[in-house]
Enzyme design. Structure first.
Site, PDB file in Angstrom:
ATOM      1  N   HIS A   5       0.355  -0.753   0.256  1.00 35.63           N
ATOM      2  CA  HIS A   5       0.097  -0.034   0.149  1.00 35.63           C
ATOM      3  C   HIS A   5       0.834   0.969  -0.174  1.00 35.63           C
ATOM      4  CE1 HIS A   5      -2.692   2.648   1.579  1.00 35.63           C
ATOM      5  NE2 HIS A   5      -3.598   2.418   1.486  1.00 35.63           N
ATOM      6  N   ASP A  44       2.697  -4.069   7.767  1.00 31.41           N
ATOM      7  CA  ASP A  44       2.053  -3.923   8.082  1.00 31.41           C
ATOM      8  C   ASP A  44       0.747  -4.522   8.125  1.00 31.41           C
ATOM      9  OD1 ASP A  44      -0.607  -2.737   6.823  1.00 31.41           O
ATOM     10  OD2 ASP A  44       0.532  -1.675   5.164  1.00 31.41           O
ATOM     11  N   GLN A  67      -4.274  -5.325   6.849  1.00 32.86           N
ATOM     12  CA  GLN A  67      -5.710  -6.146   6.193  1.00 32.86           C
ATOM     13  C   GLN A  67      -5.137  -7.299   7.060  1.00 32.86           C
ATOM     14  OE1 GLN A  67      -7.412  -5.737   4.100  1.00 32.86           O
ATOM     15  NE2 GLN A  67      -6.856  -3.423   3.666  1.00 32.86           N
ATOM     16  N   LYS A 114     -10.438  -1.046  10.428  1.00 31.05           N
ATOM     17  CA  LYS A 114     -10.641  -2.420   9.868  1.00 31.05           C
ATOM     18  C   LYS A 114     -10.909  -3.306  10.639  1.00 31.05           C
ATOM     19  CE  LYS A 114      -6.993  -0.858   6.892  1.00 31.05           C
ATOM     20  NZ  LYS A 114      -8.197  -0.135   4.868  1.00 31.05           N
ATOM     21  N   CYS A 154      -5.108   2.124  -3.654  1.00 26.93           N
ATOM     22  CA  CYS A 154      -3.267   3.064  -3.052  1.00 26.93           C
ATOM     23  C   CYS A 154      -2.258   2.384  -3.479  1.00 26.93           C
ATOM     24  CB  CYS A 154      -4.360   3.188  -1.430  1.00 26.93           C
ATOM     25  SG  CYS A 154      -5.197   3.954  -1.323  1.00 26.93           S
TER      26      CYS A 154
HETATM   27  N1  C6P Z   1      -6.700   0.517   3.124  1.00 25.22           N
HETATM   28  C1  C6P Z   1      -7.940  -0.073   1.332  1.00 25.22           C
HETATM   29  O1  C6P Z   1      -9.121   0.063   0.926  1.00 25.22           O
HETATM   30  P1  C6P Z   1      -5.186   3.922   7.115  1.00 25.22           P
HETATM   31  O2  C6P Z   1      -5.710   4.811   6.075  1.00 25.22           O
HETATM   32  O3  C6P Z   1      -4.003   4.661   8.096  1.00 25.22           O
HETATM   33  O4  C6P Z   1      -6.217   2.797   7.805  1.00 25.22           O
HETATM   34  O5  C6P Z   1      -4.263   2.424   6.797  1.00 25.22           O
HETATM   35  C2  C6P Z   1      -4.024   2.736   5.372  1.00 25.22           C
HETATM   36  C3  C6P Z   1      -3.302   1.062   5.090  1.00 25.22           C
HETATM   37  C4  C6P Z   1      -1.832   0.872   5.106  1.00 25.22           C
HETATM   38  N2  C6P Z   1      -1.787  -0.960   4.551  1.00 25.22           N
HETATM   39  C5  C6P Z   1      -2.468  -1.378   3.966  1.00 25.22           C
HETATM   40  C6  C6P Z   1      -2.471  -3.163   3.506  1.00 25.22           C
HETATM   41  C7  C6P Z   1      -4.064  -1.253   3.601  1.00 25.22           C
HETATM   42  O6  C6P Z   1      -4.771  -1.633   3.092  1.00 25.22           O
HETATM   43  C8  C6P Z   1      -4.330   0.162   4.324  1.00 25.22           C
HETATM   44  C9  C6P Z   1      -5.928   0.806   3.893  1.00 25.22           C
HETATM   45  C10 C6P Z   1      -7.968   0.450   1.819  1.00 25.22           C
HETATM   46  O7  C6P Z   1      -7.189  -0.889   0.895  1.00 25.22           O
HETATM   47  C11 C6P Z   1      -7.375   2.189   2.290  1.00 25.22           C
HETATM   48  S1  C6P Z   1      -6.750   3.081   1.175  1.00 25.22           S
END
Ligand code: C6P
Length: 407
Positions: free
Chosen positions: A124, A201, A204, A227, A365
């Site tokens: 991401h 990370d 997910q 999440k 993203c």
């Molecule tokens: N992915 C998706 O629709 P934040 O925005 O900080 O809560 O998470 C960022 C982020 C970082 N790593 C991974 C693997 C992610 O999936 C995400 C967030 C969402 O896939 C929003 S872009």
């Protein structure tokens, strides 16, 4: 097999019981954000209704009550991750801030010109850009493990990419765009054999199965509250004590100090060194409520339902024909990323929305990953344990209709 008490579970999520464009709402955008069960909403409103006060400051009753609940929430997160100590749990605003914190503190202090940072081709943007910013500032070099056609990592390249200049490995546990579950234990073991710290990370992964940071042996683990069916605006950085202790603070201000004079400031110990300013008290308490809720349902129940939904949806979507799946790793979580041949993902997503079905479309993203597959983006249906077979059926019949509209 689908779980039997799914309807009872769905009653905990009032938001799911609505109509959109006159159709029952089918929420299949769980990888973007999970929905919130009533216990989470109630825990947050109870804080504001009954005991809102600032934490770690007041001698008065309500401030102490708020502090107790806030610190109890930290312990809940500690147990959720099976971290050894509660001071290894740092509140952040989310995954993005957690990675930025590590890049800006550990990275700035310990990495120098020519050092190499290893990431993967399925990161991401949150696990790419902070490292690129560090590379620009310090003259470090970003190395990227390629992704194979089925959406798994090229592990032969992973081993080859280690050099005597590699200093940090930062890798996504589960890909948001493909669903791939990466072999992170193997990767961590190899990095550690070369004394290289590893950040996972977990944005997910933390919502799909139990995380045990001691078993994984990762040095840092980051995730977002929203999440894991908790509130937005709160997240967690787990770090091993040995690393957190030697890292400088991230932000300066109240809470993170021991003493301040105009000549010199000394910093608080862990975890407060990394928590400048009034924290997000309500949402920390809400996140702990989400974790308690997950445990009340049980990971085994949640995983069984998600496995059923993913397998069923994969089978049914392939029967339609003319649909290409992205991410077909045998080890994957609840994400179905696909394109209908000849139809732009945005069009598919927009028409599905008119049918009451919420999916995400676009690059998710993860633009470099889309570039790897030479596509502008995908349609992504992502499942949670409260989704049903009937909702998958609605998606499949929606896709069939879209195909006939365009072709
Ligand atoms: N992915 C998706 O629709 P934040 O925005 O900080 O809560 O998470 C960022 C982020 C970082 N790593 C991974 C693997 C992610 O999936 C995400 C967030 C969402 O896939 C929003 S872009």
């Amino acid at each position: 097999m689908s779980i039997k008490n799914i309807e009872a579970i769905r009653m905990d999520f009032p938001v799911l019981h609505q109509k959109v464009h006159g159709k029952p709402w089918v929420y299949l955008d769980n990888a973007a954000s999970g929905q919130k069960p009533l216990p989470v909403i109630n825990a947050i409103s109870e804080y504001y209704l009954k005991y809102h006060s600032n934490v770690h400051r007041g001698v008065h009753y309500m401030s102490q009550l708020a502090t107790d609940k806030f610190e109890a929430a930290r312990k809940t997160v500690q147990h959720f991750l099976n971290a050894e100590h509660d001071h290894e749990i740092i509140w952040t605003t989310g995954t993005t801030e957690g990675i930025n914190l590590v890049a800006a503190t550990y990275g700035r202090k310990f990495l120098k010109e020519g050092d190499e940072i290893l990431i993967t081709g399925m990161e991401h943007h949150a696990n790419i850009v902070p490292w690129q910013m560090l590379c620009e500032e310090k003259g470090c070099v970003l190395r990227v493990v390629p992704v194979l056609e089925n959406g798994t990592l090229d592990m032969a390249s992973f081993y080859e990419l280690f050099s005597d200049k590699t200093r940090f490995l930062s890798v996504v546990h589960v890909s948001n765009a493909l669903g791939t579950l990466n072999p992170v234990k193997e990767m961590i073991k190899h990095a550690h054999s070369k004394n290289i710290p590893v950040l996972l990370d977990g944005a997910q992964s933390s919502c799909h199965f139990a995380i045990d940071v001691q078993d994984l042996d990762c040095d840092f683990f980051v995730f977002s509250g929203h999440k894991v069916f908790g509130p937005t605006g709160i997240g967690v950085l787990y770090g091993k004590t040995e690393y957190l202790e030697k890292m400088p603070p991230y932000k300066g201000g109240g809470e993170m100090i021991e003493t301040v004079t105009f000549e010199k400031t000394t910093y608080a110990g862990l975890p407060f060194k990394f928590e400048a300013g009034t924290p997000d008290i309500a949402n920390a308490i809400g996140l702990a409520a989400a974790m308690d809720y997950i445990h009340s349902i049980g990971w085994d129940v949640m995983e069984a339902q998600e496995k059923f939904l993913l397998e069923y949806a994969t089978e049914e979507i392939l029967k339609i024909g003319g649909i290409k799946l992205y991410g077909t790793s045998p080890e994957k979580c609840s994400v179905l990323s696909f394109l209908i041949e000849g139809i732009h993902p945005y069009d598919t997503g927009t028409i599905l929305d008119k049918m009451g079905i919420a999916v995400r479309t676009g690059h998710h993203c993860a633009q470099p990953l889309m570039g790897r597959f030479c596509i502008p983006g995908t349609v992504r249906a992502s499942f949670a344990f409260y989704n049903t077979k009937e909702e998958v059926d609605a998606l499949i019949s929606g896709l069939k209709r879209i195909k006939t509209m365009f072709l």
